[in-house]
Design an enzyme around this catalytic site. Structure first.
Site, PDB file in Angstrom:
ATOM      1  CE  LYS A  27      -3.072   3.209   1.149  1.00  0.00           C
ATOM      2  NZ  LYS A  27      -2.016   4.427   0.855  1.00  0.00           N
ATOM      3  N   GLY A  37      -1.833   4.878  13.814  1.00  0.00           N
ATOM      4  CA  GLY A  37      -2.395   3.758  12.233  1.00  0.00           C
ATOM      5  C   GLY A  37      -1.455   2.232  12.779  1.00  0.00           C
ATOM      6  CD  GLU A  90       9.933   2.167  12.748  1.00  0.00           C
ATOM      7  OE1 GLU A  90      10.415   3.534  13.271  1.00  0.00           O
ATOM      8  OE2 GLU A  90      11.365   1.204  12.015  1.00  0.00           O
ATOM      9  CB  CYS A 143      11.542   6.500  13.950  1.00  0.00           C
ATOM     10  SG  CYS A 143      13.115   4.476  13.158  1.00  0.00           S
ATOM     11  CD  GLU A 181       7.492   9.886  17.671  1.00  0.00           C
ATOM     12  OE1 GLU A 181       8.134   9.895  16.993  1.00  0.00           O
ATOM     13  OE2 GLU A 181       6.348   8.493  17.812  1.00  0.00           O
TER      14      GLU A 181
END
Length: 533
Positions: free
Chosen positions: A184, A245, A265, A302, A391
């Site tokens: 995707k 998500g 992740e 990240c 975060e």
């Protein structure tokens, strides 16, 4: 130069779906770049059916065939030349130097997996030969190795259009393990996604691979992603993105009639702890380097350090604030990230227990080029409010000031899962550093000493993952040689005649693998002590 056709790629065919239209947009100018149609259920069904058909053929390809395929993909990506770099830069605003380095990393990943597959050791072949006359019960012949799961759904990330994009680490490791992939594509860079499809299409043709081994669905709807995870053909999911998500996909996958693993992740604040003597002897230098790490890539890594735990030092705070204020503002990747950052900063700085050390006026126009921000709070407030650990994706970090070393350990004990955790210390800090390190390894996938987390070396010893919510499976990594193990499972074969066994388990060891035979590692052949008769 490849002519872009603004289509999705499904098992060797270029498709224009009939669903809604979306556009990529330049982060620099805000102008639309390319128009694509989102895929729907019909396109998803076509990709899934083709992947299922391809799996029967691809899963039995030899290790040499798959290795050559991965190397060929890397060659075809490189053959796209400057067009790939310029297209990705236009859609991401990350710059040609950054995209050049990321292309090298992407092709390096593919070639690294190609080498691993060619060597064959990754299947972890293990053999325990039969003892037919063992008393009181005969021992059967048992042989075990890793085998592919089946079609894998991969979701491209916005912050790494190459390394975590359509042909990034998740796709490369899934293909390496013998699985077809349905991607995707991220809607922020559809033209970049399409160029990768041209590279895959050429590699599939050159290597005579089944067409359904790779498909890429363009789309800007959340519904498409959910339906992909739900599809019964899909056997695993690779995802890099937000906690929201990733958790949504985990819940969808768990609620299927046959649940599947989601290797996601997600969020991480990557805390840094500065021990007492390190702070007093080089606190200012640590603060300056910290600022550069926070601002790197506009904080859209990240592994960006979002929390710094200290026992308080004015010079350190000043160095961080000065370094961030003097660093030129960078671009955020898209409006969603920018809107979320501005909203989060306004909410947190409205609190009485948080101080903005290098405060500037923050307006809605800062959604594309935000200020580099350092916040400060007390350990006491941090410990009682878990929301301060959340975060803020972008160039933002928070200093947590502790009253003493013992309170610093309490802060360390309070963290949820993270990708990384860091200690800065000197030899005089040995007792404090040991106490911190014992705690850090409980919640972080990678523990760093006197360094900074930004920058992820791609090598066999790397661990890029961590306990939830950093990732959905703490025992796995999305970077390095073992990333492909996420998309495989052990199968044991009991009593099979040699002719029916996979090559890796046959008596004469045709692949010349180092195998565990009756508990010992060896490359020797095995006498056919058990025929299965």
């Amino acid at each position: 130069m490849v002519k872009l056709n603004q289509k999705s790629y499904i098992a060797g065919s270029w498709i224009i779906p009939s669903s809604e239209v979306f556009q990529s947009k330049s982060p620099v100018t805000g102008k639309a770049l390319a128009t694509y149609n989102s895929c729907g259920l019909a396109e998803l069904e076509a990709a899934a059916s083709a992947a299922q058909t391809a799996f029967a053929e691809y899963r039995v390809c030899s290790h040499i065939q798959i290795s050559e395929f991965l190397n060929t993909i890397a060659e075809e990506i490189e053959s796209l030349g400057d067009q790939l770099l310029e297209t990705a830069d236009a859609e991401s605003g990350l710059g040609i130097p950054r995209m050049t380095g990321e292309r090298a990393r992407t092709c390096g990943q593919l070639r690294a997996f190609a080498d691993i597959v060619a060597q064959g050791q990754w299947v972890q072949a293990s053999i325990d030969t039969a003892i037919p006359d063992r008393k009181p019960v005969p021992k059967p012949d048992l042989r075990r190795m890793m085998r592919p799961l089946g079609p894998v759904a991969v979701f491209g990330a916005s912050n790494f259009p190459f390394a975590y994009g359509s042909v990034g680490g998740d796709t490369a490791s899934a293909l390496a393990a013998g699985n077809p992939v349905i991607v995707k594509g991220h809607p922020s860079h559809p033209a970049t996604n399409e160029l990768f499809c041209h590279a895959l299409d050429a590699a599939i043709t050159r290597c005579n691979m089944p067409r359904g081994v790779f498909s890429m669905l363009q789309g800007a709807t959340h519904e498409l992603g959910g339906e992909l995870v739900k599809h019964p053909v899909v056997q695993a999911v690779g995802f890099t993105g937000s906690l929201g998500g990733g958790r949504a996909f985990m819940d969808i996958a768990a609620s299927r009639p046959t649940p599947i693993p989601v290797f996601a992740e997600m969020g991480s604040v990557n805390p840094i702890f500065v021990a007492t003597d390190a702070m007093s002897t080089r606190g200012e230098a640590i603060g300056t380097t910290l600022a550069a790490s926070v601002a790197m890539g506009t904080g859209q890594f990240c592994t960006s350090p979002g929390v710094v735990v200290t026992t308080g030092n004015a010079d350190f705070n000043t160095a961080v604030a000065k370094g961030l204020s003097e660093t030129p503002r960078g671009l955020l990747l898209n409006d969603n990230i920018g809107n979320a950052l501005v909203r989060a900063v306004k909410e947190i700085t409205a609190r009485s227990d948080v101080k903005w050390l290098n405060q500037v006026e923050l307006s809605d126009s800062d959604t594309s080029t935000p200020p580099n921000i350092v916040l400060k709070t007390s350990a006491q407030d941090f410990l009682v409010d878990k929301t301060l650990q959340e975060e803020i994706f972008g160039p933002v970090t928070m200093i947590v000031e502790c009253d003493n070393e013992q309170q610093m350990l309490q802060v360390a004990d309070s963290f949820e899962g993270n990708l990384t955790a860091t200690v800065h210390a000197t030899d005089k800090d040995k007792t404090q550093a040991n106490a911190l390190l014992e705690r850090l390894e409980q919640f972080a996938g990678r523990v760093i000493y006197n360094g900074f987390p930004t920058g992820v070396e791609v090598c066999p010893s790397q661990q890029h993952g961590g306990p939830y919510p950093a990732s959905s499976a703490a025992s796995t990594t999305s970077v390095g040689a073992d990333a492909m193990l996420r998309f495989a499972r052990f199968v044991a074969y009991q009593g099979l005649p040699d002719a029916y066994l996979p090559s890796a388990l046959k008596n004469d060891n045709p692949l010349n693998l180092l195998r565990k035979v009756n508990g010992e590692l060896t490359q020797s052949k095995i006498l056919p002590v058990y025929t299965g008769v």
